[in-house]
Write an enzyme that holds these catalytic residues in place. Structure first.
Site, PDB file in Angstrom:
ATOM      1  N   HIS A   1       0.814  -1.067  -0.044  1.00  0.00           N
ATOM      2  CA  HIS A   1       0.050   0.047  -0.013  1.00  0.00           C
ATOM      3  C   HIS A   1       1.062   1.407  -0.014  1.00  0.00           C
ATOM      4  CE1 HIS A   1      -2.668  -2.972   1.922  1.00  0.00           C
ATOM      5  NE2 HIS A   1      -3.454  -2.311   0.921  1.00  0.00           N
TER       6      HIS A   1
ATOM      7  N   ASP B   1       2.348   1.807   3.258  1.00  0.00           N
ATOM      8  CA  ASP B   1       3.307   0.641   3.609  1.00  0.00           C
ATOM      9  C   ASP B   1       4.856   1.097   3.429  1.00  0.00           C
ATOM     10  OD1 ASP B   1       1.504  -1.205   4.598  1.00  0.00           O
ATOM     11  OD2 ASP B   1       1.186  -1.785   2.445  1.00  0.00           O
TER      12      ASP B   1
HETATM   13  C1  XUL Z   1      -8.889  -6.267   1.098  1.00  0.00           C
HETATM   14  C2  XUL Z   1      -7.652  -6.619   0.250  1.00  0.00           C
HETATM   15  C3  XUL Z   1      -6.526  -5.848   0.106  1.00  0.00           C
HETATM   16  C4  XUL Z   1      -6.116  -5.636  -0.987  1.00  0.00           C
HETATM   17  C5  XUL Z   1      -5.098  -4.492  -1.105  1.00  0.00           C
HETATM   18  O1  XUL Z   1      -9.895  -7.064   1.204  1.00  0.00           O
HETATM   19  O2  XUL Z   1      -7.782  -7.929  -0.119  1.00  0.00           O
HETATM   20  O3  XUL Z   1      -5.686  -6.132   1.082  1.00  0.00           O
HETATM   21  O4  XUL Z   1      -5.576  -6.682  -1.478  1.00  0.00           O
HETATM   22  O5  XUL Z   1      -5.200  -3.283  -0.904  1.00  0.00           O
END
Ligand code: XUL
Ligand code: MN
Length: 344
Positions: free
Chosen positions: A49, A52
């Site tokens: 992210h 992150d």
């Molecule tokens: C949420 C999910 C997230 C995405 C990345 O359900 O899967 O972790 O993969 O934002």
């Protein structure tokens, strides 16, 4: 076989075990320590992210964000790792409470666009062109709270803004039908690729399919993957598992439905996925009961199960398969699959 597939996971997949009903049960593992675990466990890619990579990004100017992300890139280089993708984490900020790209408040929508620009900057600094959009709060708790037609137009505008801001990036939409929202916009890969086709540059927009998300939509993850593969649009996967229709469990791949996992691996093999160079991403959570010293097993076990299933797919007797299909004898085919999985 291990060399043919490249594996990735995100730092959030090593976590403290907090859930909506209780606090953390394990102490935090620093990012610097997490990155050292990747190679040891057979992983080459890090999913991010935006925050992150740059945790305090909302307090920083664009140039500072880019500098911090460049430092993370050096850490990755030092470990022989690459960034697979960066996803904007729009759902934890106060401006994302009512959704971000589809918020009713134009100030919130504007914030989300600016945040997207920073996400793209971070992706550049980390050396990846792939952005993942999991549209967490882009949906509603009650339908009357938004104009869904307008909301879909806002989503299209937001994706176009991303594409315009950085002509190099590509976007993989990660569909999910619910949680945290009652209903989310773009719940399936069909929805995601339909909107992709309407963007200013459809060839730069594809999908990421997560096993659990497809199951929550009542669909077969392997068929969702096949749909994307047939259009050249499967740009990543989030393999995990899910025991029925409940909250998003992110269980170890194959742990709830081994045959479903076999079919996901089969479709990746049929679609020539390893040759695309794309990652086999995991999005798995350790059980809350796991003690710290074994709270990475869900990752290494998912990878092991994946590779064991590649072996199972490749060793399924082709003559038996072809004979059963030619005879339209799917009962025989089913028994052959089960016996093969049972090692008989
Ligand atoms: C949420 C999910 C997230 C995405 C990345 O359900 O899967 O972790 O993969 O934002
Ligand atoms: Mn995911």
């Amino acid at each position: 076989m291990a060399g043919e597939y490249r594996f990735s996971f995100g730092p959030w997949n090593i976590h403290e075990g907090a859930d909506p009903f209780g606090p953390t049960v394990r102490s935090s593992v620093a990012f610097a320590k997490k990155v050292r675990m990747y190679k040891q466990m057979g992983f080459d890619g890090v999913q991010f992210h935006d925050d992150d990579a740059v945790p305090d990004m909302e307090k920083l100017a664009p140039a500072q964000i880019a500098r911090k992300a460049a430092a993370v890139k050096r850490t990755l280089d030092g470990e022989g790792l690459v960034a697979e993708f960066v996803a904007p984490r729009l759902w934890e900020h106060p401006k994302g409470i009512d959704g971000a790209f589809t918020a009713n408040d134009p100030k919130c929508r504007k914030w989300a666009r600016t945040r997207s620009e920073r996400t793209a900057d971070i992706a550049n600094a980390l050396g990846t062109k792939l952005i993942v959009l999991w549209l967490a709060r882009e949906g509603t708790y009650i339908r009357e709270s938004k104009n869904a037609i307008e909301a879909h137009k806002h989503l299209l505008d937001a994706i176009n803004h991303f594409l315009e801001y950085d002509p190099e990036i590509t976007i993989a939409i990660e569909p999910k039908p619910n949680e945290p929202m009652d209903h989310a916009y773009l719940p399936t890969i069909g929805h995601a690729l339909a909107i992709a086709s309407q963007t200013i540059d459809p060839k730069r927009v594809g999908g990421l399919i997560e096993t659990a998300h497809a199951l929550l939509a009542g669909l077969d993850p392997s068929d969702e993957m096949a749909f994307a593969l047939s259009l050249g649009k499967l740009w990543s996967v989030h393999l995990n598992d899910q025991n029925g229709l409940k909250f998003d469990q992110d269980k170890t791949f194959g742990a709830a439905n081994l045959r479903g996992a076999f079919n996901q691996v089969r479709v990746l093999e049929l679609g020539g996925y390893p040759a695309t160079g794309r990652f086999v991403g995991l999005d798995v959570k350790a059980m809350r009961s796991q003690k710290s010293d074994v709270a990475t097993r869900h990752l290494s076990n998912s990878r092991t199960i994946f590779l064991d299933l590649v072996e199972k797919v490749r060793t399924f007797p082709k003559d038996v398969h072809d004979q059963c299909v030619a005879n339209r004898d799917y009962e025989a085919l089913e028994l052959a699959v089960i016996e093969h999985l049972l090692g008989k």
